[in-house]
Design an enzyme around this catalytic site. Structure first.
Site, short mmCIF file in Angstrom:
data_model
loop_
_atom_site.label_atom_id
_atom_site.label_comp_id
_atom_site.label_asym_id
_atom_site.label_seq_id
_atom_site.Cartn_x
_atom_site.Cartn_y
_atom_site.Cartn_z
N GLU A 37 2.83 -10.93 -1.91
CA GLU A 37 3.68 -11.65 -2.84
C GLU A 37 5.09 -11.54 -2.24
O GLU A 37 5.53 -10.42 -1.99
CB GLU A 37 3.61 -10.91 -4.18
N ARG A 265 -5.55 2.23 -1.92
CA ARG A 265 -4.25 1.96 -1.33
C ARG A 265 -3.70 3.22 -0.67
O ARG A 265 -4.11 4.33 -1.00
CB ARG A 265 -3.27 1.43 -2.37
N LYS A 275 7.23 -1.87 -4.27
CA LYS A 275 8.34 -2.76 -3.93
C LYS A 275 9.41 -2.75 -5.02
O LYS A 275 10.59 -2.88 -4.74
CB LYS A 275 7.82 -4.19 -3.73
P1 ATP Z 1 3.62 -2.95 -4.39
O1 ATP Z 1 2.85 -2.36 -5.51
O2 ATP Z 1 4.09 -1.98 -3.38
O3 ATP Z 1 4.70 -3.85 -4.85
P2 ATP Z 1 1.73 -5.03 -4.10
O4 ATP Z 1 0.32 -4.66 -4.11
O5 ATP Z 1 2.29 -5.64 -5.32
O6 ATP Z 1 2.58 -3.81 -3.60
P3 ATP Z 1 1.42 -7.38 -2.55
O7 ATP Z 1 2.47 -8.17 -1.88
O8 ATP Z 1 0.77 -7.96 -3.72
O9 ATP Z 1 2.07 -5.99 -2.91
O10 ATP Z 1 0.36 -6.87 -1.50
C1 ATP Z 1 -0.16 -7.60 -0.44
C2 ATP Z 1 -1.41 -6.93 0.02
O11 ATP Z 1 -1.11 -5.61 0.47
C3 ATP Z 1 -2.42 -6.79 -1.08
O12 ATP Z 1 -3.68 -7.14 -0.60
C4 ATP Z 1 -2.35 -5.35 -1.47
O13 ATP Z 1 -3.56 -4.91 -1.97
C5 ATP Z 1 -1.97 -4.68 -0.15
N1 ATP Z 1 -1.24 -3.43 -0.39
C6 ATP Z 1 -0.12 -3.26 -1.13
N2 ATP Z 1 0.23 -1.98 -1.18
C7 ATP Z 1 -0.68 -1.30 -0.44
C8 ATP Z 1 -0.89 0.07 -0.11
N3 ATP Z 1 -0.06 1.01 -0.56
N4 ATP Z 1 -1.94 0.40 0.67
C9 ATP Z 1 -2.77 -0.55 1.12
N5 ATP Z 1 -2.65 -1.85 0.84
C10 ATP Z 1 -1.62 -2.24 0.07
MG MG Z 2 1.43 -7.23 -6.32
#
Ligand code: ATP
Ligand code: MG
Length: 563
Positions: A37, A265, A275
């Site tokens: 995102e 994760r 983020k």
């Molecule tokens: P955050 O919670 O840090 O904001 P998010 O999951 O909202 O992260 P996205 O941009 O939606 O961030 O994530 C893009 C991809 O990265 C998704 O497939 C998500 O599952 C993966 N991802 C995000 N954080 C992690 C993590 N800590 N470990 C492994 N994969 C991750």
């Molecule tokens: Mg997300």
């Protein structure tokens, strides 16, 4: 190594993929995607997901898309899109075809919403977001049915079209799926599919005033792109029945249906990874930006001097699992060190200088000592390091009254200046306050290169720079951003920022051997006995800025004891 990897599955995801390949599912194609995102910069957790998704595509001769899941216009920015592409490339991966955007599917997603309405599987609800939240129930109690749930399909079609046209104010109505309010899975309780939101989108501008919810866009985007294996983190396990429900009602015969697979994760000690929280650190000025070298972001790690190889190695070591764990920051640091050790030329730099005057060395004499760029790697060659009457050594390398076990310089003692010669301390000069201002020494002209001609041994070897030749540099000494293993663990009423390390950045003036004068941003060195450093982009003509990437663990004791 590569062929070995191809022999057997390395984890449960590869097992699933190999089963699918064997059964001939999806015409034996593997098509993954990395779906960020664009609401912030990528962090090391994303790197794990990137290595996984692109790595699987590479291993099985498939494809991996980079898709921006840009369904939330308010929090997204072009800056984030650009930074994400830069980071993925820097990590060493190339996406299939072109970048994809969920926003390109707004039309198709809208049409599917209309289809669900026609099938009497969706309805327009006039309740406010608060009312919907309040009537969702709890995991053990069913929610309350919306009074608008039984609107006839025709009325829903009309209202939804008018929502799209902009006839209603923001938040006045939503479109909801008609699934039931009694599912034990809260995500299945007539979830919202569309909301009214007048916000400019980074790609579609003001074309739309209704936007699909992430849950109503993500799975369908995978479906549109023909993704075979939708790999995501564990928190999406409970969303899977909903994604399946959507596909059950919209998917066409014969087309690839994505299979969702969840993995744990990455969590890392001594840092935060959401983020939202990283954005706070940036907005509140607690760090210099998303690429502050203390940030767990990919851009921060890059600026700090880490290589993409070390991050990929880290991702490979931690692997993928089904259960959430916290990985020790020391493991990431270990991977960074291992890699830098192999590639970094050694130089000498003094960060806390103490002047040392060699009294029996002529004032106008300059020697040039040939010193190996990497003692463990002869192919790295050598360089000439100038030596003169006045040199700087590290203040910590001298003690007037050395305790037992201190093998470095002390009055009357002889030590080696690395690669140069042996010197003996003959006197200590002090300032008015009693602090040591300089040392007086003599050198043994017969010890050129650092070995005595009569075979006598010394216990300490110090790094040094010639004062007249040293390059002055701003050196930023970075440390972990948080002092607690778990930054979220705080006293009542405080938040994670209370656990920030007040000493995570110290700036000093260093004196570095002249070899570094022509270096450019991104160049990496090992400063002998001190750690790995890289040139920061803040450097300019006549101004050299170094970041400490990482210290050399235990190097002090080990190196100083070498006889
Ligand atoms: P955050 O919670 O840090 O904001 P998010 O999951 O909202 O992260 P996205 O941009 O939606 O961030 O994530 C893009 C991809 O990265 C998704 O497939 C998500 O599952 C993966 N991802 C995000 N954080 C992690 C993590 N800590 N470990 C492994 N994969 C991750
Ligand atoms: Mg997300």
């Amino acid at each position: 190594m590569e062929s070995e990897e191809k022999i057997k599955p390395q984890n449960f995801i590869e097992e699933i993929i190999e089963e699918d390949l064997k059964s001939g599912k999806n015409d034996a194609a593997v098509h993954t995607r990395f779906p960020p995102e664009p609401n912030g910069y990528l962090h090391i957790g994303h790197a794990k997901s990137i290595c996984l998704n692109f790595g699987l595509a590479a291993k099985y001769g498939g494809r991996c898309n980079l898709r921006f899941d840009d369904t939330n216009p308010e929090k997204e920015e072009v800056e984030y899109v650009d930074s994400i592409m830069e980071d993925v490339r820097w990590l060493g991966f190339q996406w299939h075809d072109r970048p994809y955007y969920a926003s390109d599917y707004f039309g198709a997603i809208y049409d599917w919403a209309v289809l669900l309405i026609k099938k009497d599987l969706a309805y327009v609800c006039d309740m406010s977001a608060e009312e919907i939240g309040a009537t969702r129930g709890t995991p053990t109690e069913p929610g309350k049915t919306s009074p608008w749930r039984d609107r006839p399909a025709d009325e829903n079609l009309d209202l939804f079209a008018r929502m799209k046209k902009g006839e209603f104010p923001d938040g006045a109505k939503v479109l909801r799926a008609k699934i039931g309010m009694d599912s034990p899975n809260m995500h299945m309780r007539d979830p919202v599919l569309y909301r009214i939101k007048r916000a400019e989108h980074h790609r579609t501008g003001n074309d739309w005033c209704i936007y699909p919810m992430y849950d109503f866009a993500h799975g369908q985007s995978d479906y549109i792109e023909g993704i075979t294996h939708s790999i995501c983190t564990l928190e999406f396990e409970v969303h899977r029945p909903l994604y399946d429900w959507f596909l059950d009602h919209i998917a066409e015969e014969g087309r690839v249906r994505p299979r969702q697979i969840e993995f744990a994760r990455l969590n890392l000690s001594y840092t935060v990874m959401s983020k939202r929280l990283l954005l706070r650190l940036v907005k509140e000025g607690r760090v210099s930006g998303w690429d502050d070298p203390r940030m767990p972001t990919i851009s921060g790690l890059r600026r700090r001097g880490c290589t993409s190889e070390s991050i990929r190695a880290f991702a490979a070591i931690i692997g993928v699992a089904k259960r959430d764990t916290v990985v020790d920051m020391a493991l990431l640091e270990h991977c960074i060190r291992e890699d830098l050790n192999k590639r970094s030329p050694r130089v000498m730099g003094v960060l806390n200088p103490l002047k040392l005057v060699i009294e029996n060395y002529p004032e106008d004499r300059v020697d040039g000592f040939e010193i190996a760029n990497n003692q463990e790697d002869p192919s790295a060659g050598s360089r000439r390091v100038p030596f003169s009457r006045v040199v700087y050594i590290e203040r910590e390398d001298f003690m007037e009254e050395p305790p037992k076990g201190f093998f470095r310089l002390a009055p009357g003692r002889e030590v080696r200046l690395r690669g140069a010669c042996l010197i003996t301390c003959t006197g200590v000069e002090k300032n008015e306050l009693g602090g040591i201002s300089e040392l007086r020494c003599t050198w043994d002209p017969a010890s050129i290169g650092g070995t005595a001609s009569d075979g006598r041994k010394v216990k300490g070897t110090l790094h040094w720079v010639s004062a007249a030749h040293a390059v002055k540099a701003e050196v930023r000494l970075y440390d972990r951003l948080f002092t607690k293993e778990d930054p979220y663990e705080t006293e009542e009423g405080k938040d994670f920022t209370a656990n920030m390390n007040p000493d995570s950045l110290k700036v000093v003036t260093g004196f570095i051997e002249p070899h570094v004068a022509s270096s450019r941003p991104g160049d990496r060195f090992q400063f002998e006995r001190l750690g790995y450093f890289c040139v920061d982009p803040d450097s300019a003509a006549g101004r050299l800025v170094f970041n400490r990437t990482i210290t050399l663990k235990d190097s002090w004791a080990r190196e100083a004891k070498k006889g």
